[in-house]
Write a protein that holds these residues in place. Structure first.
Motif, short mmCIF file in Angstrom:
data_model
loop_
_atom_site.label_atom_id
_atom_site.label_comp_id
_atom_site.label_asym_id
_atom_site.label_seq_id
_atom_site.Cartn_x
_atom_site.Cartn_y
_atom_site.Cartn_z
N HIS A 47 -7.06 -67.48 -9.83
CA HIS A 47 -8.02 -67.84 -9.69
C HIS A 47 -8.92 -67.31 -11.42
O HIS A 47 -9.80 -67.03 -11.90
CB HIS A 47 -8.56 -68.33 -9.28
CG HIS A 47 -8.54 -69.32 -8.46
ND1 HIS A 47 -7.99 -70.79 -8.78
CD2 HIS A 47 -7.99 -69.08 -6.84
CE1 HIS A 47 -7.37 -71.49 -7.32
NE2 HIS A 47 -7.77 -70.81 -6.46
N LEU A 60 -10.92 -67.95 -14.31
CA LEU A 60 -12.44 -68.31 -14.48
C LEU A 60 -13.42 -67.80 -14.19
O LEU A 60 -14.10 -67.67 -15.49
CB LEU A 60 -12.42 -69.07 -13.04
CG LEU A 60 -11.46 -70.33 -12.32
CD1 LEU A 60 -11.88 -70.48 -11.24
CD2 LEU A 60 -11.59 -71.33 -13.15
N SER A 61 -12.88 -66.21 -14.61
CA SER A 61 -13.10 -65.06 -14.35
C SER A 61 -14.45 -64.80 -16.13
O SER A 61 -15.05 -64.08 -16.54
CB SER A 61 -13.67 -63.46 -13.72
OG SER A 61 -12.29 -63.64 -14.41
N GLU A 88 -16.46 -70.15 -16.16
CA GLU A 88 -17.33 -70.52 -15.40
C GLU A 88 -18.41 -69.95 -14.55
O GLU A 88 -17.91 -69.07 -13.71
CB GLU A 88 -15.64 -71.00 -14.27
CG GLU A 88 -14.39 -71.31 -15.26
CD GLU A 88 -15.49 -72.82 -15.52
OE1 GLU A 88 -16.05 -74.07 -14.65
OE2 GLU A 88 -14.57 -74.26 -16.19
N ARG A 89 -18.57 -70.66 -13.37
CA ARG A 89 -20.11 -69.94 -12.72
C ARG A 89 -19.57 -70.36 -11.20
O ARG A 89 -18.15 -71.63 -11.44
CB ARG A 89 -20.88 -71.54 -12.14
CG ARG A 89 -22.00 -71.05 -14.16
CD ARG A 89 -23.41 -71.40 -14.10
NE ARG A 89 -23.95 -71.37 -15.18
CZ ARG A 89 -24.38 -72.50 -15.72
NH1 ARG A 89 -23.04 -73.46 -15.36
NH2 ARG A 89 -25.44 -72.39 -17.06
N VAL A 90 -19.11 -69.35 -10.24
CA VAL A 90 -18.26 -69.79 -9.05
C VAL A 90 -19.09 -69.34 -8.02
O VAL A 90 -20.68 -69.13 -7.95
CB VAL A 90 -17.08 -68.87 -8.67
CG1 VAL A 90 -16.48 -68.52 -10.18
CG2 VAL A 90 -17.91 -67.21 -9.37
N THR A 120 -15.98 -73.26 -7.90
CA THR A 120 -17.04 -73.62 -9.43
C THR A 120 -18.19 -74.14 -9.17
O THR A 120 -18.28 -75.15 -7.89
CB THR A 120 -16.01 -73.64 -11.07
OG1 THR A 120 -15.89 -75.24 -10.70
CG2 THR A 120 -14.85 -73.07 -10.69
N TRP A 121 -19.27 -74.28 -9.87
CA TRP A 121 -20.36 -75.21 -9.82
C TRP A 121 -20.85 -75.27 -10.89
O TRP A 121 -20.87 -74.34 -11.92
CB TRP A 121 -21.16 -74.59 -8.71
CG TRP A 121 -22.10 -73.19 -9.47
CD1 TRP A 121 -21.22 -72.22 -9.75
CD2 TRP A 121 -23.35 -73.12 -10.03
NE1 TRP A 121 -22.61 -71.38 -9.44
CE2 TRP A 121 -23.70 -71.93 -10.12
CE3 TRP A 121 -24.08 -73.88 -10.23
CZ2 TRP A 121 -24.40 -71.31 -10.77
CZ3 TRP A 121 -25.56 -74.03 -11.17
CH2 TRP A 121 -25.90 -72.41 -11.62
N LYS A 122 -21.68 -76.48 -11.41
CA LYS A 122 -22.33 -77.16 -12.63
C LYS A 122 -23.34 -77.25 -12.14
O LYS A 122 -23.73 -78.03 -11.02
CB LYS A 122 -21.20 -78.35 -13.43
CG LYS A 122 -20.20 -77.10 -13.87
CD LYS A 122 -19.30 -78.33 -14.48
CE LYS A 122 -18.14 -78.13 -15.41
NZ LYS A 122 -17.89 -76.56 -15.66
#
Length: 377
Positions: A296, A299-300, A304-306, A316-318
């Motif tokens: 992963h 993602l960083s 991406e918000r994690v 991850t989050w939105k």
């Protein structure tokens, strides 16, 4: 030499990053402790501080920007960081060569033949009138003298490397929208940038090592370099060896640390934490295995918000108009799902109305959190 496994390093990271327990720190002290916060996305530091501080008031950060106690400027890794004003003044000259080289890495062909010292002097002369300018405006003001590189290459070299500037409010204020307008850092803060050490020593380099280890250690010199982008810190590390303790990680790398810095028991429970995009808790290491699986790692750097679950990136989050949506990277237990939902409701409440009361204990239970199916359904 004591070996610290990924879990031990992860718990140390959480403790140093104020992610194991929310801290009762003033906002300015938190920004300074973290050695700045990556901030090219203007609203992300507000989430980063909410997840680290008890009863965080976003207006306090906005006020610090307006009062010129914190600034938005290019520094570590040539990225925009939110920094305590004193740190920006003290650290900027130590980063000058790195900033030039990083911009040249993208625009070497375009800037071939350009005397960068002459370009810097011309940029400072344009900005001397105190008028805030965008990168494009500054580049166009000099394009007649240097037409070949094009405005993008000229502008990037000027604002990200040659001329220390700050991005003025309303850029970076809570819920404010505003384009990037730049003025010289020294003019905005009313003080000249600290010059390099005249005797060839590196007190700033040593200060960076101490501050990095306080917020990120135990860590290897390669991790330090990944955080700040500076290659020339071996001498600073060598000069400090007597005051540091050493460990090894599972790969056999030697790790440095401050002797009295927290290194919690690996079994210490770790609460769910929602991190903003580009958070240095992940980006501040060459080896990020203490907090994120290699699978992963992308993602960083993708923005991406994690979500941290048991101290590791697990989702991850939105944030949408109606809900915070969490997308797991693995299957959650029932207890983990409940903890993610509770912390997600608190975040949704913060994002919805900026409430500061009870943020740390699950306030905002009326705000919706949606947890998507895990991989494989």
């Amino acid at each position: 030499m004591t070996v610290l496994d990924a879990r031990a390093l992860g718990r140390a990271t959480l403790a140093r990053q104020l992610l194991l327990d929310r801290a009762d720190l003033p906002v300015l002290d938190a920004v300074a402790h973290l050695g700045g916060m990556q901030a090219q996305e203007p609203q992300e530091p507000f989430v980063g501080l909410w997840t680290r501080l008890r009863a965080f008031d976003p207006g306090a950060l906005s006020e610090l920007l307006v009062r010129r106690r914190v600034v938005r400027t290019h520094l570590m890794r040539r990225t925009v960081h939110l920094l305590a004003a004193e740190d920006a003044l003290a650290w900027r000259s130590r980063h000058d060569a790195m900033l030039r080289q990083r911009v040249l890495g993208n625009y070497r062909a375009e800037l071939a033949g350009v005397d960068l010292d002459e370009l810097a002097a011309a940029g400072r002369a344009v900005l001397a009138d105190g008028e805030p300018r965008s990168m494009g405006e500054l580049a166009r003001a000099l394009a007649g003298r240097w037409p070949a590189p094009g405005p993008r290459a000229l502008g990037e070299m000027l604002v990200a490397a040659l001329v220390p500037v700050v991005q003025l409010p309303p850029r970076g204020l809570w819920r404010a929208k505003g384009g990037v307008r730049n003025v010289p850092l020294s003019a905005w803060l009313g003080r000249e940038i600290d010059p390099p050490s005249p005797d060839g020593s590196d007190p700033v380099g040593q200060a960076l090592v101490r501050r990095y280890l306080a917020a990120y250690g135990p860590a290897a010199p390669a991790d330090l370099r990944a955080w700040c982008g500076l290659a020339g810190l071996p001498a600073a590390v060598a000069a400090m060896r007597a005051e540091l303790v050493t460990f090894r990680d599972e790969r056999g790398r030697q790790l440095l640390d401050l002797p009295d810095a927290p290194r919690p028991d690996p079994g210490t429970p770790a609460p769910v934490r929602f991190l903003p995009a580009f958070d240095n808790a992940i980006l501040g290491y060459q080896d990020r295995g203490r907090i994120i699986d290699d699978a992963h790692r992308g993602l960083s750097v993708a923005g991406e918000r994690v979500v941290l679950v048991d101290g590791r990136v697990a989702a991850t989050w939105k944030a949408g108009a109606a809900a915070v949506t969490v997308t797991p990277l693995r299957r959650f237990s029932r207890a983990e799902s409940a903890a993610v939902a509770e912390e997600g409701r608190a975040l949704a409440a913060f994002l919805a109305d900026g409430a500061t009361d009870g943020v740390a204990d699950g306030a905002g239970a009326g705000h919706e959190v949606r947890i998507a199916p895990p991989p494989g359904g």
